[in-house]
Design a protein around this motif. Structure first.
Motif, PDB file in Angstrom:
ATOM      1  N   ALA A  20       0.688  -1.190  -0.035  1.00  0.00           N
ATOM      2  CA  ALA A  20       0.057   0.053   0.013  1.00  0.00           C
ATOM      3  C   ALA A  20       0.808   1.193  -0.028  1.00  0.00           C
ATOM      4  CB  ALA A  20      -0.974   0.000   1.400  1.00  0.00           C
ATOM      5  N   PHE A  21       1.982   1.332   0.538  1.00  0.00           N
ATOM      6  CA  PHE A  21       3.052   2.383   0.690  1.00  0.00           C
ATOM      7  C   PHE A  21       4.268   2.098  -0.211  1.00  0.00           C
ATOM      8  CE2 PHE A  21       0.353   2.037   4.341  1.00  0.00           C
ATOM      9  CZ  PHE A  21      -0.182   3.444   4.386  1.00  0.00           C
ATOM     10  N   SER A  22       4.219   1.164  -1.238  1.00  0.00           N
ATOM     11  CA  SER A  22       5.394   0.961  -2.021  1.00  0.00           C
ATOM     12  C   SER A  22       6.652   0.461  -1.255  1.00  0.00           C
ATOM     13  CB  SER A  22       5.639   2.178  -3.032  1.00  0.00           C
ATOM     14  OG  SER A  22       4.526   2.627  -3.724  1.00  0.00           O
ATOM     15  N   SER A  23       6.296  -0.071  -0.204  1.00  0.00           N
ATOM     16  CA  SER A  23       7.541  -0.772   0.595  1.00  0.00           C
ATOM     17  C   SER A  23       8.509   0.618   1.104  1.00  0.00           C
ATOM     18  CB  SER A  23       8.542  -1.630  -0.149  1.00  0.00           C
ATOM     19  OG  SER A  23       7.836  -2.775  -0.770  1.00  0.00           O
ATOM     20  N   ASN A  24       7.900   1.672   1.255  1.00  0.00           N
ATOM     21  CA  ASN A  24       8.402   2.825   2.043  1.00  0.00           C
ATOM     22  C   ASN A  24       8.302   2.605   3.450  1.00  0.00           C
ATOM     23  OD1 ASN A  24       9.455   4.324  -0.364  1.00  0.00           O
ATOM     24  ND2 ASN A  24       7.339   4.984  -0.438  1.00  0.00           N
ATOM     25  N   GLU A  25       9.063   3.219   4.395  1.00  0.00           N
ATOM     26  CA  GLU A  25       8.879   3.296   5.551  1.00  0.00           C
ATOM     27  C   GLU A  25       7.742   4.000   6.167  1.00  0.00           C
ATOM     28  OE1 GLU A  25      12.571   4.590   7.258  1.00  0.00           O
ATOM     29  OE2 GLU A  25      13.246   2.544   7.736  1.00  0.00           O
ATOM     30  N   ILE A  26       6.964   3.442   6.899  1.00  0.00           N
ATOM     31  CA  ILE A  26       5.854   4.288   7.682  1.00  0.00           C
ATOM     32  C   ILE A  26       5.896   4.118   9.022  1.00  0.00           C
ATOM     33  CG2 ILE A  26       4.198   3.543   5.691  1.00  0.00           C
ATOM     34  CD1 ILE A  26       2.960   1.227   7.398  1.00  0.00           C
ATOM     35  N   CYS A  27       5.215   5.068   9.799  1.00  0.00           N
ATOM     36  CA  CYS A  27       4.737   5.136  11.088  1.00  0.00           C
ATOM     37  C   CYS A  27       3.283   5.572  11.322  1.00  0.00           C
ATOM     38  CB  CYS A  27       5.615   6.211  11.902  1.00  0.00           C
ATOM     39  SG  CYS A  27       5.736   7.843  11.371  1.00  0.00           S
ATOM     40  N   PHE A  28       2.779   5.187  12.526  1.00  0.00           N
ATOM     41  CA  PHE A  28       1.327   5.402  12.642  1.00  0.00           C
ATOM     42  C   PHE A  28       1.165   5.770  13.873  1.00  0.00           C
ATOM     43  CE2 PHE A  28       2.113   1.119  13.829  1.00  0.00           C
ATOM     44  CZ  PHE A  28       1.206   1.035  14.951  1.00  0.00           C
ATOM     45  N   SER A  29      -0.031   6.544  14.198  1.00  0.00           N
ATOM     46  CA  SER A  29      -0.729   6.934  15.450  1.00  0.00           C
ATOM     47  C   SER A  29      -2.216   6.566  15.491  1.00  0.00           C
ATOM     48  CB  SER A  29      -0.356   8.520  15.733  1.00  0.00           C
ATOM     49  OG  SER A  29      -0.960   8.809  17.195  1.00  0.00           O
ATOM     50  N   GLU A  30      -2.701   5.933  16.542  1.00  0.00           N
ATOM     51  CA  GLU A  30      -3.967   5.697  16.731  1.00  0.00           C
ATOM     52  C   GLU A  30      -4.811   6.788  16.917  1.00  0.00           C
ATOM     53  OE1 GLU A  30      -5.191   2.085  19.093  1.00  0.00           O
ATOM     54  OE2 GLU A  30      -3.099   2.052  19.502  1.00  0.00           O
ATOM     55  N   LEU A  31      -5.977   6.858  16.248  1.00  0.00           N
ATOM     56  CA  LEU A  31      -7.161   7.754  16.488  1.00  0.00           C
ATOM     57  C   LEU A  31      -8.254   7.190  17.198  1.00  0.00           C
ATOM     58  CD1 LEU A  31      -7.473   9.346  12.845  1.00  0.00           C
ATOM     59  CD2 LEU A  31      -6.556  10.314  14.841  1.00  0.00           C
ATOM     60  N   ASN A  32      -8.542   5.704  16.915  1.00  0.00           N
ATOM     61  CA  ASN A  32      -9.493   4.928  17.763  1.00  0.00           C
ATOM     62  C   ASN A  32      -8.829   3.278  17.431  1.00  0.00           C
ATOM     63  OD1 ASN A  32     -10.655   4.175  15.359  1.00  0.00           O
ATOM     64  ND2 ASN A  32     -11.979   5.637  15.534  1.00  0.00           N
ATOM     65  N   ASP A  33      -9.759   2.390  17.694  1.00  0.00           N
ATOM     66  CA  ASP A  33      -8.999   1.213  17.464  1.00  0.00           C
ATOM     67  C   ASP A  33      -8.956   0.654  15.919  1.00  0.00           C
ATOM     68  OD1 ASP A  33      -9.212   0.556  20.217  1.00  0.00           O
ATOM     69  OD2 ASP A  33     -11.226  -0.368  20.230  1.00  0.00           O
ATOM     70  N   THR A  34      -9.678   1.293  14.926  1.00  0.00           N
ATOM     71  CA  THR A  34      -9.675   1.165  13.758  1.00  0.00           C
ATOM     72  C   THR A  34      -9.182   2.068  12.813  1.00  0.00           C
ATOM     73  OG1 THR A  34     -12.039   1.675  13.451  1.00  0.00           O
ATOM     74  CG2 THR A  34     -11.536  -0.774  13.784  1.00  0.00           C
ATOM     75  N   HIS A  35      -9.016   3.217  13.238  1.00  0.00           N
ATOM     76  CA  HIS A  35      -8.594   4.469  12.399  1.00  0.00           C
ATOM     77  C   HIS A  35      -7.141   4.975  12.910  1.00  0.00           C
ATOM     78  CE1 HIS A  35     -12.866   4.276  11.582  1.00  0.00           C
ATOM     79  NE2 HIS A  35     -12.601   4.788  10.330  1.00  0.00           N
ATOM     80  N   PHE A  36      -6.358   5.182  11.744  1.00  0.00           N
ATOM     81  CA  PHE A  36      -4.935   5.824  11.984  1.00  0.00           C
ATOM     82  C   PHE A  36      -4.557   6.643  11.197  1.00  0.00           C
ATOM     83  CE2 PHE A  36      -5.606   1.303  12.992  1.00  0.00           C
ATOM     84  CZ  PHE A  36      -5.530   0.901  14.228  1.00  0.00           C
ATOM     85  N   LEU A  37      -3.489   7.548  11.758  1.00  0.00           N
ATOM     86  CA  LEU A  37      -2.917   8.351  10.710  1.00  0.00           C
ATOM     87  C   LEU A  37      -1.510   7.977  10.479  1.00  0.00           C
ATOM     88  CD1 LEU A  37      -3.628  11.872  12.438  1.00  0.00           C
ATOM     89  CD2 LEU A  37      -4.431  10.917  10.254  1.00  0.00           C
ATOM     90  N   ILE A  38      -1.072   7.797   9.288  1.00  0.00           N
ATOM     91  CA  ILE A  38       0.132   7.285   8.820  1.00  0.00           C
ATOM     92  C   ILE A  38       0.860   8.215   8.197  1.00  0.00           C
ATOM     93  CG2 ILE A  38       1.137   5.397   7.568  1.00  0.00           C
ATOM     94  CD1 ILE A  38      -1.410   3.782   7.986  1.00  0.00           C
TER      95      ILE A  38
END
Length: 101
Positions: A20-38
Motif C-alpha cells: 500500500a505504501f510501495s515498501s516505503n517506511e511508515i509510522c502510525f498513530s491511533e485515532l481509535n481502534d480501527t482508524h490511524f494516521l500514517i
C-alpha cells in the motif's frame, strides 16, 4: 519532524510489506481502534494519510480497508499541514467525549 512524531505519539518507523505504501517506511498513530494516521517516508518527503484497518497489527502487513491522502510532501512549517494533522486528533477527542467512538 521528530517533535511531531513524539507529540502525537507516532510509532517507530517500519517497512511496509503490504504494498500500500510501495515498501516505503511508515509510522502510525491511533485515532481509535480501527482508524490511524500514517506518515509515509519517501526519499526526501513525508506524506500523511488517514486509514482504516481491522486492528493496528495489520498496519504494514495488509492493505488498509480505507486509505486517503491528507497531505503530500508534509512540511511542518506550513500551517495548513499542521492543521490537517491536528484536526484529526481534535475530532477524535471530541467524538470520544461525546460517546461517538
Amino acid at each position: 519532524m521528530e517533535n511531531i512524531f513524539k507529540y502525537y505519539q507516532f510509532s517507530d518507523f517500519l517497512t511496509d510489506a503490504s504494498g500500500a505504501f510501495s515498501s516505503n517506511e511508515i509510522c502510525f498513530s491511533e485515532l481509535n481502534d480501527t482508524h490511524f494516521l500514517i506518515f509515509e517516508k519517501t526519499e526526501n518527503t513525508y506524506n500523511l494519510f488517514v486509514s482504516k484497518y481491522k486492528n493496528k497489527k495489520e498496519i504494514g502487513t495488509k492493505s488498509p480497508e480505507i486509505l486517503e491522502i491528507l497531505v503530500r510532501n508534509y512540511d511542518k512549517s506550513i500551517p495548513e499541514h499542521r492543521n490537517a494533522l491536528k484536526q484529526y486528533f481534535d475530532d477524535c477527542k471530541s467524538s470520544a467525549k461525546s460517546g461517538l467512538i
